[in-house]
Design a protein around this motif. Structure first.
Motif, PDB file in Angstrom:
ATOM      1  N   VAL A 163      -6.678  12.210  15.621  1.00 39.47           N
ATOM      2  CA  VAL A 163      -6.415  10.808  15.963  1.00 39.47           C
ATOM      3  C   VAL A 163      -6.684  10.565  17.441  1.00 39.47           C
ATOM      4  O   VAL A 163      -7.218   9.523  17.837  1.00 39.47           O
ATOM      5  CB  VAL A 163      -4.961  10.429  15.606  1.00 39.47           C
ATOM      6  CG1 VAL A 163      -4.638   9.010  16.068  1.00 39.47           C
ATOM      7  CG2 VAL A 163      -4.731  10.551  14.107  1.00 39.47           C
ATOM      8  N   LEU A 219      -5.461   6.173  11.963  1.00 33.50           N
ATOM      9  CA  LEU A 219      -4.423   6.604  11.024  1.00 33.50           C
ATOM     10  C   LEU A 219      -4.774   6.211   9.601  1.00 33.50           C
ATOM     11  O   LEU A 219      -4.537   6.973   8.658  1.00 33.50           O
ATOM     12  CB  LEU A 219      -3.078   5.993  11.418  1.00 33.50           C
ATOM     13  CG  LEU A 219      -2.429   6.538  12.693  1.00 33.50           C
ATOM     14  CD1 LEU A 219      -1.175   5.740  13.024  1.00 33.50           C
ATOM     15  CD2 LEU A 219      -2.083   8.011  12.548  1.00 33.50           C
ATOM     16  N   GLN A 224       4.058   7.037   7.679  1.00 30.35           N
ATOM     17  CA  GLN A 224       2.771   6.497   8.117  1.00 30.35           C
ATOM     18  C   GLN A 224       2.771   4.976   8.059  1.00 30.35           C
ATOM     19  O   GLN A 224       2.227   4.304   8.937  1.00 30.35           O
ATOM     20  CB  GLN A 224       1.648   7.052   7.231  1.00 30.35           C
ATOM     21  CG  GLN A 224       0.266   6.872   7.816  1.00 30.35           C
ATOM     22  CD  GLN A 224      -0.105   8.013   8.730  1.00 30.35           C
ATOM     23  OE1 GLN A 224       0.702   8.472   9.528  1.00 30.35           O
ATOM     24  NE2 GLN A 224      -1.327   8.476   8.616  1.00 30.35           N
TER      25      GLN A 224
END
Length: 483
Positions: free
Chosen positions: A314, A382, A393
């Motif tokens: 990420v 993400l 998440q």
């Protein structure tokens, strides 16, 4: 001495549950590390679960991590491999009740919309109790076979169900070789739990005498100039971490020295220190960040927006930098050597900030105009991650979409996580995310706001969370069916 005494008693078969409590920088991690070393040296094994803000919306998240560590499950394991490891790990334990619910909790499934969640209904009292009892029986089975030390870090960030499990762990008999250690800050909502522990060690700031001893220990000296000791104590308030950082700052710049086993001040003395010593921990961090290269500062700023814990995958996508893997590794190594971040063990490269102040300062260094774009890139990264979006998440995506000014997308994720939290009995989290939903929806023009169905779902999630204990069983069941 008190902690080590309990460690030794636990090794001999008298279990204990203890807590290391204190604000940031007071030495919880340092003391915990010594206790872990003593336990391992005595032939015990240990397992660690860390509570994080990012996983506060996931029921029993640190407990699931502990089971994964027990069973050897890595992040790269496929669903089939994970299921087989769970079955193997639970095979020799006689769990007559709750086994199916526990396996479902440990093996979440992917829904048609891409979200990943456990299908076990933890909001139902009997189901929740069966899961809790299954976990307790698993613990009891393990400690009959091995000397086990369980560590739950940052309990002040624990989700509702993890806190409920800790309360049930407190009821375990103490006639087995185990040790539970919780670390955390002294938040008021933990008072009832803290009062029932076998031992709570509250760590605070040091007085001037002990501050001087810490300075001597850091520089391997026998004594310190009294004027210098008093100055350092006043400037740092006796906070151990801040004190150590200041001492290193001064030693690196040759502003203090050790001669004849005594720490003294370089000329012209205290007057110089008054001018050059940073007046807060934040200023210490700023001074350290100024010594970094542009690439390292860019990476650190991006990481600060991701969270306390971050992965390099990420980080690369969100930073906008096109770095060769070797250059990225070099940059991460520089940040580690400056003690700004620390690597975490696992099959995937992850890092964490060593302290909250470093992260806050790095985030504050991001130009205002870049923050929204950075959070948008993080959310995009993400959403593209393999494995779909878990409950945690979903919460992270809501946060980053909100920070990016993407109110409609943020509302979608906040609605989802508020509903999921209410459906898993996590009342505190459900209220929080329902409130976040309301906040971002208010920023939308009237014609872009979610429809009535969304409003009803969020209102019911908040209703279930707030009134769960006051509603009759029939009314509560009806509200959940509507939800």
């Amino acid at each position: 001495r008190r902690l080590f005494g309990l460690v030794d008693e636990a090794m001999r078969g008298r279990g204990a549950i203890v807590s290391l409590t204190g604000e940031a920088g007071t030495g919880k991690s340092a003391l915990l590390a010594k206790a872990v070393d003593r336990w391992i040296d005595g032939g015990g094994i240990g397992v660690i679960g860390r509570c994080r803000f990012a996983t506060r919306s996931s029921p029993l998240a640190p407990v699931v991590d502990m089971f994964s560590a027990y069973f050897g499950i890595t992040e790269s394991a496929s669903d089939v491999q994970r299921a087989e490891m769970i079955r193997t790990g639970l095979a020799d334990i006689q769990l007559q009740e709750g086994i199916q619910e526990l396996m479902t909790l440990l093996q979440p499934v992917r829904r048609p919309d891409g979200l990943v969640e456990a299908l076990v209904d933890l909001a139902e009292g009997p189901t929740q109790q069966r899961v809790m009892q299954a976990i307790l029986r698993f613990i009891q089975h393990r400690v009959r076979r091995h000397k086990v030390m369980y560590v739950l870090e940052d309990i002040h960030l624990a989700d509702t169900l993890t806190l409920q499990l800790v309360r049930q762990v407190l009821t375990l008999p103490r006639d087995q070789p185990y040790l539970f250690v919780c670390t955390g800050r002294p938040d008021d909502f933990l008072d009832g739990l803290r009062s029932r522990l076998d031992l709570e060690i509250v760590l605070g700031n040091l007085d001037v005498e002990h501050a001087a001893r810490l300075v001597c220990n850091e520089l391997e000296a026998g004594s310190v100039d009294p004027g210098l000791a008093d100055f350092l104590w006043r400037r740092t308030g006796g906070n151990p971490e801040y004190l150590v950082q200041i001492v290193r700052f001064l030693a690196d710049r040759f502003l203090i020295h050790v001669k004849a086993n005594k720490i003294g001040i370089a000329d012209p003395g205290l007057a110089l220190l008054e001018d050059v010593v940073p007046r807060s921990w934040a200023h210490v961090v700023l001074a350290r960040l100024e010594g970094l290269g542009e690439v390292e500062r860019r990476i650190l700023r991006t990481a600060s927006a991701i969270g306390c814990r971050f992965g390099t995958d990420v980080l690369e996508r969100a930073s906008g930098l096109r770095l060769d893997p070797d250059l990225l590794d070099t940059a991460m190594g520089i940040l580690e050597s400056h003690q700004l971040i620390a690597a975490e063990h696992g099959d995937q490269p992850h890092f964490r900030f060593r302290d909250d102040i470093t992260r806050a300062i790095a985030y504050a260094m991001i130009p205002e105009g870049e923050r929204r774009e950075l959070h948008r890139r993080i959310a995009d990264a993400l959403e593209r991650q393999p494995g779909g979006s878990s409950q945690a998440q979903a919460a992270a995506l809501g946060h980053h979409r909100e920070r990016a000014g993407q109110w409609r997308q943020a509302a979608r994720w906040y609605e989802e996580v508020a509903r999921m939290s209410a459906n898993t009995g996590m009342d505190r989290e459900a209220r929080y995310f329902a409130d976040r939903w309301s906040s971002v929806v208010e920023k939308l023009p009237a014609h872009e706001r979610p429809g009535q169905a969304s409003m009803v779902r969020v209102a019911l999630a908040r209703l279930v969370a707030v009134a769960r204990q006051r509603l009759s069983r029939a009314a509560f069941g009806q509200a959940r069916r509507l939800l």
